[in-house]
Every structure is written in structure tokens, then in C-alpha cells.
Design a protein around this motif. Structure first.
Motif, PDB file in Angstrom:
ATOM      1  N   GLU A 600       0.832  -1.206   0.000  1.00  0.00           N
ATOM      2  CA  GLU A 600       0.000   0.000   0.000  1.00  0.00           C
ATOM      3  C   GLU A 600       0.870   1.261   0.000  1.00  0.00           C
ATOM      4  OE1 GLU A 600      -2.535  -0.281   3.354  1.00  0.00           O
ATOM      5  OE2 GLU A 600      -3.832  -1.856   2.494  1.00  0.00           O
ATOM      6  N   LEU A 601       1.967   1.218   0.770  1.00  0.00           N
ATOM      7  CA  LEU A 601       2.864   2.372   0.798  1.00  0.00           C
ATOM      8  C   LEU A 601       3.521   2.584  -0.570  1.00  0.00           C
ATOM      9  CD1 LEU A 601       4.263   4.620   2.412  1.00  0.00           C
ATOM     10  CD2 LEU A 601       5.997   2.938   3.079  1.00  0.00           C
ATOM     11  N   ALA A 602       3.903   1.498  -1.222  1.00  0.00           N
ATOM     12  CA  ALA A 602       4.506   1.625  -2.564  1.00  0.00           C
ATOM     13  C   ALA A 602       3.503   2.177  -3.558  1.00  0.00           C
ATOM     14  CB  ALA A 602       5.029   0.258  -3.032  1.00  0.00           C
ATOM     15  N   GLN A 603       2.244   1.721  -3.434  1.00  0.00           N
ATOM     16  CA  GLN A 603       1.224   2.232  -4.349  1.00  0.00           C
ATOM     17  C   GLN A 603       0.988   3.719  -4.121  1.00  0.00           C
ATOM     18  OE1 GLN A 603      -2.425   0.094  -4.062  1.00  0.00           O
ATOM     19  NE2 GLN A 603      -3.407   1.171  -5.776  1.00  0.00           N
ATOM     20  N   LEU A 604       0.998   4.147  -2.860  1.00  0.00           N
ATOM     21  CA  LEU A 604       0.839   5.575  -2.578  1.00  0.00           C
ATOM     22  C   LEU A 604       2.000   6.383  -3.120  1.00  0.00           C
ATOM     23  CD1 LEU A 604      -0.527   5.459   1.091  1.00  0.00           C
ATOM     24  CD2 LEU A 604      -1.803   6.062  -0.979  1.00  0.00           C
ATOM     25  N   LEU A 605       3.200   5.849  -3.019  1.00  0.00           N
ATOM     26  CA  LEU A 605       4.362   6.575  -3.552  1.00  0.00           C
ATOM     27  C   LEU A 605       4.291   6.686  -5.062  1.00  0.00           C
ATOM     28  CD1 LEU A 605       7.223   5.030  -1.347  1.00  0.00           C
ATOM     29  CD2 LEU A 605       6.224   7.324  -1.195  1.00  0.00           C
ATOM     30  N   VAL A 606       3.765   5.674  -5.731  1.00  0.00           N
ATOM     31  CA  VAL A 606       3.633   5.739  -7.195  1.00  0.00           C
ATOM     32  C   VAL A 606       2.591   6.770  -7.589  1.00  0.00           C
ATOM     33  CG1 VAL A 606       2.935   4.435  -9.243  1.00  0.00           C
ATOM     34  CG2 VAL A 606       4.457   3.402  -7.554  1.00  0.00           C
ATOM     35  N   GLU A 607       1.534   6.867  -6.845  1.00  0.00           N
ATOM     36  CA  GLU A 607       0.466   7.791  -7.184  1.00  0.00           C
ATOM     37  C   GLU A 607       0.827   9.246  -6.905  1.00  0.00           C
ATOM     38  OE1 GLU A 607      -2.883   6.456  -5.010  1.00  0.00           O
ATOM     39  OE2 GLU A 607      -3.249   4.671  -6.266  1.00  0.00           O
ATOM     40  N   LEU A 608       1.825   9.472  -6.097  1.00  0.00           N
ATOM     41  CA  LEU A 608       2.215  10.862  -5.818  1.00  0.00           C
ATOM     42  C   LEU A 608       2.825  11.477  -7.080  1.00  0.00           C
ATOM     43  CD1 LEU A 608       3.798  10.546  -2.257  1.00  0.00           C
ATOM     44  CD2 LEU A 608       1.631  11.615  -2.880  1.00  0.00           C
ATOM     45  N   PRO A 609       2.603  12.841  -7.334  1.00  0.00           N
ATOM     46  CA  PRO A 609       3.162  13.515  -8.507  1.00  0.00           C
ATOM     47  C   PRO A 609       4.669  13.693  -8.363  1.00  0.00           C
ATOM     48  CG  PRO A 609       1.942  15.080  -7.145  1.00  0.00           C
ATOM     49  CD  PRO A 609       1.729  13.741  -6.541  1.00  0.00           C
TER      50      PRO A 609
END
Length: 609
Positions: A600-609
Motif C-alpha cells: 500500500e505504501l509503494a502504491q501511494l508513492l507511485v500515485e504521488l506527482p
């Protein structure tokens, strides 16, 4: 004489000693009194010497201190008190008058049997006291009793033990007295009733007290029997051929001058006569043994070898019969117990009793053919009979354990789920019922022998001219046969005490009744034995047999305790394994949760601009 002169010299020394040390002088005079009794001098000289000692004691006592005088008075009063207590105990000693009567009429050998009965009564009474104080009373006070099952397995199928005894007819309840089933099965008589729910307010652990009281009782029995063996062994060694007193000494020293009644004098005369008769028979036998040639010895050894071979064959056949009876009884009692009744459940005790009645009689006849002395004959019969009886009981226990506990047969379908035969849900109570039936049947056999067989034999001997009946003759009291009966019965009580805690109470009642039954049979139907033997030999062998029976009783109890220990160990291992598996699953879940958080943390980091 030299001894008299030596004593007079010592008394002269005490004249000088009394002036310097009064206390030492008094103690020396006491020791000289003991020396005077052992001197081989005439009564006149002893009176003169004793008069001189009294004068010295009186002169020494004039100057004695008050402390020494008080101590002497206290010592004398203490001795008098001890003697009075001992005389009082002897007055109220159990069965003293009947034992004296039996010893006078039939000799010390038969008297030793009845003395042995009294000892067994005390042993069983000790067990009753321990069971009542440490087990029965605490369980009764708690009032929270349930059917107890140790549970070698914890599956539901292993706990289908029915306790419905309300719908039983009067005939079934009468049968329950002889089988231990029905209401008796759930009473305090058997193992199943001694389970108390432990709570925080109850600090008395009945289960631990149950186990420790039985172990303590068996250990006390071992110590008690061992002490009697040592005492009888010393007496036996002193009565060996090398230490036998001469006949003249026995004639002039064995009379009790305190006897006043004519009946007691007659009994004492008969007792001395029987003892002298034993001594003379042993002397004749000893001389005959010394005169045997090598050819006669070789013939004797060959005859004994053949007789022992026949005995082994008979014992093998007896063990096979016990095996068949146990298998039949246990199979029928579970499949169709209601229709078969009491007789089928008593099949093993019946077979064991028949074996233990017939084979000892054959052993007695075979021992007579060997041409041994009366003592040797009795000893051979005792050894062979004790091997027979204890091994018969051991075989029955093995076959019963093989059937109930699946000993050596764990792979059977009925044993795989529970660790024992699931047809016997409360197997401890079932084994207790078997021991109860054997104890009861042994007593019933004694009753039948005393009031049916013995009177019938007497009538046939008196009124029949048949050669076989006349050859049998009037009944003799066979000490080995009777002793082995009560030893086997006591062994059954020891074996069953863990599964039937109140079985010693029945043993006390039966032993008390057997004493009077055997006494009645002895006085009414039996004649004095033609072969007398020493009581010291008998007592020693009786205790050895009892010790062997106690060792046999340790075997099933040791097995049961090792079931308990293994059950606790296996349960602990299973509990630890379950905890380990649960911790492993928790670790896996924690790792999975952490990986989920990482994704989940990796997915959030990918979604960040």
C-alpha cells in the motif's frame, strides 16, 4: 568355682568403691546382678552372694545423694509402668486364647497360620484408616462428585459411559452384589467416584492424596514385611542344626511356672511334646541323609527332575485354561452381559480357584514321593504353590490388560482412537470390579469348603468302606495350601486397592470371619497332622510369599502410574505444539500484514506527482 571366686573378688572391690563413688558403685552392683544370674553355681551360693550384694546396695544407698535417689525411683517407676502397659496389651491381644488353644492341640506350625491371619488383618486395617482419613472423608465433605475418568484419549466416542441404574429389577440388584455393577459401580467402593472439581477455595487435592496415600500404604507394607522377614530369618538361623539345644535342656527349661489352670497346663504339655517330636523326627531324618549312598542320591535327583517336569507341564496347561476363561468372560460380558448373568463373569475366578485347589494337592503328593523331611516337604510345596498361584494371578492380569488396555495390541480397531479398548469406557472401575469379584469368590470358596466339603468328607470317612475314601482318611489341615489361599487373596487386594480403594475393608471383614471359620474346621473336622514342622520356618516363608505378592501388586500400579505420567507428558507436548502452531500462524499473519502495508505504501508513492 572360678566364676564364683571372680564375683566375690569384684564384690570386695565394690566395698572400697562405695566409699569414694556411690553412683558408680550402684551401677556396678546392677551389672554384677546380671553376672550372678549367668553363673553355673548352686542356688545356695547364689543366695549368699545375693545377700552380700543387698548389703552393699543398702550401705551404698545411705550416702547416696537426693538427685541419684530420685533418678533411681523414676527409673524404677518407668520400668513398672512399661511392664504394666505391656501386660495390659497382652490381656487385650487379639485372639490370644484361641491361638494358645490351637498351638497346644495342633502344634506351632498350624498356630503360625492363624498368627499370619492376624497380621493380614492389621495390614488391611491400616489401609482402611488411610483411605478413610485421606480420601473418603475429603471427598464426602466436598459434595461435588462426578464420574472420574483419567482419559487416555479425549475423543467424544471415548466418554460414552452410561450411568443409568434406575431401571433395574430386584434380581439384577441382587446380582450386582456379586458383580460390583449397578449402584455399586458408582459408589465409593470403586475408582470412578473419587473425582472432585478443583476450585480456588478448595486447597486439598484429592487426586494427589488418592495416589500418595496408596503409594505410602504399599511402602509401609513393604517396610513392615521386611522387618518381620529379618526377625524370622535370625530366628531361623539360630534354629539350624548347628545351634539346636539338647533335649534335656528343653525339658527342664520350657515349662512356664506361672501356669495355674489345668487347661493351660495341658496345652503347654502338648506344645512341649509336639516340639520334642519335631526335634526327634529331624534328628532321624538327618542321620538318614548322612547315610545315603551316591546311587541313592542319583536316584533322588532323577526323581526330583521328573517331578519338576510334570509340574511345569501342569502349570502350562493351567495358564492356557486361564487365558481361555479370561477371553470368553470378557467377550461375553460386553456383548450379552444381561442374558449371561453372574456365572459367565465369574468364569476366570472359578478356573483359577479350580487350578489352585487341584494342583497344590498334586504338589503335596509329589513332594511326599520325593522322600524329603517334613520341613523340606513343606518348603518344596510352598515354593511350587506360590509360583503357581502368583503366576496364575499374573497371567490373568496380563490377559485382562491385553483385552481392556490393549497391551501388545495397540493396532486393533477398538484401541486406535482412545488408546485402550473403547468398549471399556471407565476401564479403571472395570478392573476394580474384577478384583472385587475375585476377592468375593475367594471368600465364598472358603465358606463352601468349610460347610460343604469338610462335613461331607467326614461323613464319608466315618460311614463308607470304600477303599478310596479310606485312603483319603480324615482331613488334615494343610498349612501350605491354606497359607497360599490367603496370600493370593491379599495380593488381589493389593492389586485392586488403586481401582477399588475400599477393597481392604472387605479384606478386614473376610479375614476376621476366615479366622473363626478355619478354627471351626480345624477343631471339628481335622486331625492333627502326621508331619509336624517348625513355626520359625513357616513364618519366614510366609513373609517371603507375602513379599512376592506385594511385588506382583506393584506391577499393575506401576503401569497405571506410567499411563498417567505419559498422559500428562503427551498432553503437555500437544498443548505446546498447539501453542507453537498458533504462534507460527500469528507470525505469518504479521508478515502478511507488513507486506500488505509495504504494497500500500509503494502504491501511494507511485500515485504521488
Amino acid at each position: 568355682m572360678k566364676g564364683t571366686q571372680d564375683l566375690r573378688h569384684r564384690l570386695a572391690q565394690h566395698d572400697a568403691l562405695s566409699d569414694s563413688n556411690t553412683e558408680d558403685s550402684l551401677e556396678g552392683l546392677d551389672s554384677q546382678e546380671l553376672l550372678l544370674r549367668a553363673l553355673p553355681c548352686s542356688m545356695k551360693e547364689k543366695r549368699l552372694l545375693r545377700s552380700r550384694m543387698r548389703q552393699l546396695r543398702a550401705s551404698a544407698g545411705r550416702d547416696v545423694s537426693s538427685w541419684v535417689a530420685w533418678r533411681k525411683r523414676q527409673s524404677w517407676a518407668h520400668k513398672q509402668l512399661q511392664e504394666g502397659i505391656w501386660n495390659l496389651v497382652r490381656i487385650f491381644q487379639l485372639w490370644k486364647a484361641p491361638l494358645d488353644e490351637i498351638g497346644g492341640n495342633f502344634g506351632p506350625g498350624i498356630q503360625s497360620y492363624f498368627t499370619f491371619l492376624r497380621f493380614l488383618l492389621f495390614i488391611n486395617f491400616l489401609a482402611v484408616l488411610l483411605a478413610t482419613g485421606f480420601i473418603l472423608l475429603p471427598v464426602t465433605i466436598t459434595q461435588e462428585i462426578t464420574v472420574f475418568h483419567t482419559g487416555l484419549g479425549a475423543e467424544p466416542e471415548c466418554m460414552n459411559y452410561s450411568s443409568d441404574v434406575s431401571h433395574r429389577s430386584a434380581w439384577q440388584r441382587f446380582q450386582d452384589i456379586f458383580t460390583g455393577k449397578g449402584p455399586l459401580e458408582h459408589s465409593y467402593l470403586f475408582y470412578g467416584a473419587y473425582h472432585v472439581k478443583q476450585d480456588r477455595n478448595n486447597h486439598y487435592n484429592v487426586h494427589l492424596a488418592y495416589l500418595l496415600s496408596i503409594l505410602g500404604y504399599l511402602f509401609a507394607c513393604f517396610i513392615w514385611i521386611l522387618r518381620r522377614i529379618v526377625a524370622n530369618l535370625v530366628q531361623w538361623q539360630m534354629l539350624r542344626w548347628e545351634f539346636k539345644p539338647c533335649v534335656n535342656a528343653r525339658i527342664f527349661t520350657e515349662w512356664d511356672f506361672c501356669i495355674q489352670s489345668p487347661e493351660a497346663a495341658t496345652l503347654k504339655q502338648r506344645n512341649i511334646y509336639n516340639g520334642l517330636k519335631i526335634d526327634l523326627a529331624e534328628q532321624i531324618r538327618h542321620l538318614q541323609n548322612q547315610q545315603r549312598t551316591r546311587k541313592q542320591l542319583a536316584q533322588l535327583y532323577l526323581l526330583r527332575l521328573l517331578i519338576n517336569g510334570v509340574i511345569l507341564l501342569l502349570m502350562g496347561a493351567a495358564f492356557y485354561c486361564i487365558h481361555v476363561a479370561t477371553e470368553i468372560s470378557q467377550g461375553y460380558s460386553q456383548e450379552d452381559a444381561a442374558s449371561l448373568g453372574v456365572l459367565s463373569q465369574y468364569l476366570p475366578p472359578v478356573v483359577i480357584s479350580v487350578v489352585n485347589i487341584l494342583l497344590p494337592l498334586l504338589f503335596h503328593i509329589l513332594a511326599q514321593l520325593e522322600g524329603s523331611s517334613p520341613n523340606t516337604e513343606v518348603n518344596l510345596t510352598l515354593v511350587r504353590c506360590v509360583i503357581l498361584k502368583l503366576s496364575s494371578l499374573g497371567m490373568f492380569l496380563f490377559f485382562l490388560g491385553r483385552r481392556v488396555l490393549c497391551i501388545g495390541n495397540r493396532s486393533a480397531l477398538q484401541c486406535q482412537q482412545c488408546g485402550y479398548n473403547k468398549l471399556y469406557q471407565c476401564w479403571e472401575t472395570h478392573i476394580g470390579q474384577e478384583m472385587y469379584k475375585m476377592t468375593l469368590f475367594s471368600f465364598l470358596t472358603t465358606l463352601a469348603s468349610a460347610f460343604l466339603i469338610s462335613p461331607l468328607r467326614r461323613l464319608l470317612t466315618k460311614h463308607s468302606s470304600c477303599s478310596l475314601v479310606q485312603w483319603l482318611g480324615k482331613e488334615e489341615f494343610l498349612v501350605p495350601h491354606n497359607v497360599l489361599d490367603i496370600v493370593a487373596g491379599q495380593t488381589v487386594i493389593w492389586i485392586g486397592i488403586f481401582f477399588c480403594p475400599l477393597l481392604p475393608l472387605l479384606g478386614c471383614v473376610f479375614t476376621f470371619l476366615i479366622f473363626y471359620i478355619k478354627k471351626y474346621t480345624l477343631l471339628q473336622y481335622c486331625q492333627p497332622s502326621t508331619q509336624l514342622f517348625r513355626a520359625s520356618h513357616s513364618k519366614f516363608l510366609f513373609q517371603i510369599m507375602l513379599l512376592l505378592g506385594l511385588f506382583l501388586a506393584y506391577t499393575p500400579l506401576g503401569y497405571v502410574i506410567s499411563s498417567l505420567i505419559l498422559t500428562v507428558y503427551i498432553s503437555q507436548v500437544q498443548a505446546n505444539r498447539q501453542v507453537t502452531e498458533r504462534l507460527k500462524r500469528q507470525c505469518v499473519l504479521c508478515v502478511q500484514e507488513k507486506w500488505c502495508l509495504v504494497r500500500e505504501l509503494a502504491q501511494l508513492l507511485v500515485e504521488l506527482p
